[in-house]
Design a protein around this motif. Structure first.
Motif, PDB file in Angstrom:
ATOM      1  N   PRO A 182      13.262  10.046  54.132  1.00  0.00           N
ATOM      2  CA  PRO A 182      14.175  10.103  55.282  1.00  0.00           C
ATOM      3  C   PRO A 182      13.501  10.592  56.561  1.00  0.00           C
ATOM      4  N   ALA A 183      12.667  11.644  56.455  1.00  0.00           N
ATOM      5  CA  ALA A 183      11.989  12.147  57.641  1.00  0.00           C
ATOM      6  C   ALA A 183      11.000  11.129  58.190  1.00  0.00           C
ATOM      7  N   ALA A 184      10.336  10.377  57.297  1.00  0.00           N
ATOM      8  CA  ALA A 184       9.405   9.338  57.748  1.00  0.00           C
ATOM      9  C   ALA A 184      10.145   8.226  58.483  1.00  0.00           C
ATOM     10  N   VAL A 185      11.344   7.896  58.009  1.00  0.00           N
ATOM     11  CA  VAL A 185      12.149   6.880  58.687  1.00  0.00           C
ATOM     12  C   VAL A 185      12.513   7.349  60.092  1.00  0.00           C
ATOM     13  N   LEU A 186      12.933   8.609  60.213  1.00  0.00           N
ATOM     14  CA  LEU A 186      13.257   9.151  61.535  1.00  0.00           C
ATOM     15  C   LEU A 186      12.019   9.184  62.428  1.00  0.00           C
ATOM     16  N   ARG A 187      10.905   9.617  61.866  1.00  0.00           N
ATOM     17  CA  ARG A 187       9.674   9.744  62.658  1.00  0.00           C
ATOM     18  C   ARG A 187       9.159   8.369  63.088  1.00  0.00           C
ATOM     19  N   SER A 188       9.399   7.345  62.297  1.00  0.00           N
ATOM     20  CA  SER A 188       8.933   5.995  62.622  1.00  0.00           C
ATOM     21  C   SER A 188       9.773   5.333  63.702  1.00  0.00           C
ATOM     22  N   ARG A 189      10.894   5.971  64.036  1.00  0.00           N
ATOM     23  CA  ARG A 189      11.786   5.471  65.084  1.00  0.00           C
ATOM     24  C   ARG A 189      12.318   4.068  64.783  1.00  0.00           C
ATOM     25  N   LEU A 190      12.603   3.834  63.515  1.00  0.00           N
ATOM     26  CA  LEU A 190      13.225   2.564  63.153  1.00  0.00           C
ATOM     27  C   LEU A 190      14.680   2.573  63.622  1.00  0.00           C
ATOM     28  N   PRO A 191      15.203   1.435  64.024  1.00  0.00           N
ATOM     29  CA  PRO A 191      16.631   1.367  64.412  1.00  0.00           C
ATOM     30  C   PRO A 191      17.517   1.516  63.184  1.00  0.00           C
ATOM     31  N   ILE A 192      18.115   2.681  63.037  1.00  0.00           N
ATOM     32  CA  ILE A 192      18.859   3.016  61.822  1.00  0.00           C
ATOM     33  C   ILE A 192      20.327   2.654  61.971  1.00  0.00           C
ATOM     34  N   GLN A 193      20.857   2.031  60.922  1.00  0.00           N
ATOM     35  CA  GLN A 193      22.295   1.816  60.788  1.00  0.00           C
ATOM     36  C   GLN A 193      22.786   2.658  59.621  1.00  0.00           C
ATOM     37  N   ALA A 194      23.795   3.460  59.854  1.00  0.00           N
ATOM     38  CA  ALA A 194      24.307   4.368  58.831  1.00  0.00           C
ATOM     39  C   ALA A 194      25.626   3.857  58.270  1.00  0.00           C
ATOM     40  N   LEU A 195      25.718   3.854  56.940  1.00  0.00           N
ATOM     41  CA  LEU A 195      26.932   3.449  56.250  1.00  0.00           C
ATOM     42  C   LEU A 195      27.471   4.639  55.465  1.00  0.00           C
ATOM     43  N   PRO A 196      28.676   5.143  55.767  1.00  0.00           N
ATOM     44  CA  PRO A 196      29.240   6.266  55.000  1.00  0.00           C
ATOM     45  C   PRO A 196      29.470   5.880  53.540  1.00  0.00           C
ATOM     46  N   VAL A 197      28.889   6.653  52.628  1.00  0.00           N
ATOM     47  CA  VAL A 197      28.985   6.369  51.191  1.00  0.00           C
ATOM     48  C   VAL A 197      29.210   7.687  50.458  1.00  0.00           C
ATOM     49  N   ASP A 198      30.179   7.717  49.556  1.00  0.00           N
ATOM     50  CA  ASP A 198      30.409   8.892  48.729  1.00  0.00           C
ATOM     51  C   ASP A 198      29.359   8.962  47.626  1.00  0.00           C
ATOM     52  N   ARG A 199      28.903  10.144  47.341  1.00  0.00           N
ATOM     53  CA  ARG A 199      27.926  10.331  46.265  1.00  0.00           C
ATOM     54  C   ARG A 199      28.666  10.338  44.934  1.00  0.00           C
ATOM     55  N   ALA A 200      28.238   9.485  44.019  1.00  0.00           N
ATOM     56  CA  ALA A 200      28.889   9.364  42.710  1.00  0.00           C
ATOM     57  C   ALA A 200      28.390  10.462  41.769  1.00  0.00           C
TER      58      ALA A 200
END
Length: 340
Positions: A182-200
């Motif tokens: 997750p931190a690498a994704v943020l650091r890479s500055r990729l255009p993130i789309q977030a989908l709310p998902v409940d943890r099973a």
């Protein structure tokens, strides 16, 4: 998108992985993509017999196990898995998920729907409701607050994420991926789309993420922003140095010009206390500078360049459909000759 590759790290949790395969097989029958599963065996010491039933799967394209020489940890197993499949050409997108059932297979369709027909995408599952105990949830809140305070960035997603092929090949060339996805994704500055998902809930067994693991996981993700933290620490040092200087000046002024209001010895005590605080802050800052500069001249691990020394072998437990037909071809050849 035609072929979806799943990266699933597994460590002695093959019972859950077997249940996951059955659920993925059911989900694959409802999706317009072909699913290939790559389980990353993170140095497991237990191998149950249930995986022998994988031949009963009908909708999955292929299932393989990438065996590692030793246990390298959850995040590094994911990095090795991404680097391994990044060199293959038989996928259009990669989905990272855990094997314990907490990442629900039923959410895959929603992730694919959010990705749509775009060529490049990064869709992450934003945790909306968790199933862990209260202590763990509170600790996770503390971790997110610390991450926000130290890095200035907000992290609200985990490993459950979907990437296009081009973004996967970009991530595996980033050394930060070795510490935390997750931190690498943020650091890479990729255009993130977030989908709310409940943890099973878990399929079976107990979670291996305890308080100690969470602390290590938190520091691993925060370490990705070492340079940002250093700058913030430097500003904090300047602020504390200014406060110390002003405090010492005020104390000396009171001691010299208003001695009747001063208690004997208090000026020395306060001054030395502020000097000790200043020396400690400067020492920490200097140590941080030296460690940061030293790390910049060290060779960093790049997953794509270094993953092979961690991989023992790749075991194909469910071959792709075209290979299964290739095996049947010699048997069918005499029948074709008779019909001709």
């Amino acid at each position: 998108m035609e072929r979806l590759r799943l990266i699933v790290p597994v460590y002695n949790d093959w019972t859950s992985f077997n249940i996951l395969l059955r659920e993925l097989d059911e989900v694959a029958g409802t999706l317009p993509v072909r699913m290939l599963i790559s389980a990353i065996d993170d140095g497991s010491t237990q191998y149950p017999e249930e995986l022998s039933n994988v031949a009963q799967l009908r909708n999955l394209e292929a299932v393989e196990i990438i065996h590692l020489y030793s246990n390298v940890g959850h995040q590094r197993a994911i990095a090795i898995g991404l680097a391994t499949v990044a060199e293959d050409d038989d996928f259009d997108a990669v989905l990272v998920m855990d094997a314990d059932g907490e990442d629900s297979p039923q959410a895959i369709g929603r992730l694919l729907e959010m990705a749509g027909n775009r060529r490049d995408f990064c869709v992450v599952a934003q945790r909306r409701r968790r199933s862990e105990n209260l202590t763990f949830r509170l600790s996770y809140v503390v971790y997110k607050c610390a991450f926000r305070l130290l890095t200035g960035r907000q992290i609200a997603f985990g490993n459950f994420s979907l990437f296009s092929r081009s973004y996967v090949r970009r991530l595996v060339r980033v050394s930060d991926l070795w510490n935390n996805l997750p931190a690498a994704v943020l650091r890479s500055r990729l255009p993130i789309q977030a989908l709310p998902v409940d943890r099973a809930r878990r399929y079976a067994g107990q979670s291996k993420m305890n308080l100690t693991s969470l602390v290590v996981h938190g520091f691993s993700s925060i370490s990705v922003y070492a340079e940002t933290i250093f700058v913030r620490l430097l500003f904090l040092t300047l602020v504390l140095a200014s406060i110390s200087g002003v405090s010492i000046t005020i104390v000396l002024s009171l001691r010299l010009f208003f001695p009747r209001f001063a208690t004997p010895g208090w000026a020395t005590t306060v001054s030395f206390g502020m000097v000790i605080l200043l020396v400690q802050v400067l020492s920490v800052t200097l140590s941080s500078i030296l460690m940061l500069l030293n790390s910049r001249v060290q060779r960093l691990i790049v997953p794509l360049a270094d993953y092979k020394c961690f991989v023992d072998y790749r075991q194909q437990i469910l071959s792709p459909v075209k290979e299964r037909f290739a095996v049947l071809e010699p048997t069918l050849q005499p029948l074709k000759e008779r019909l001709a």
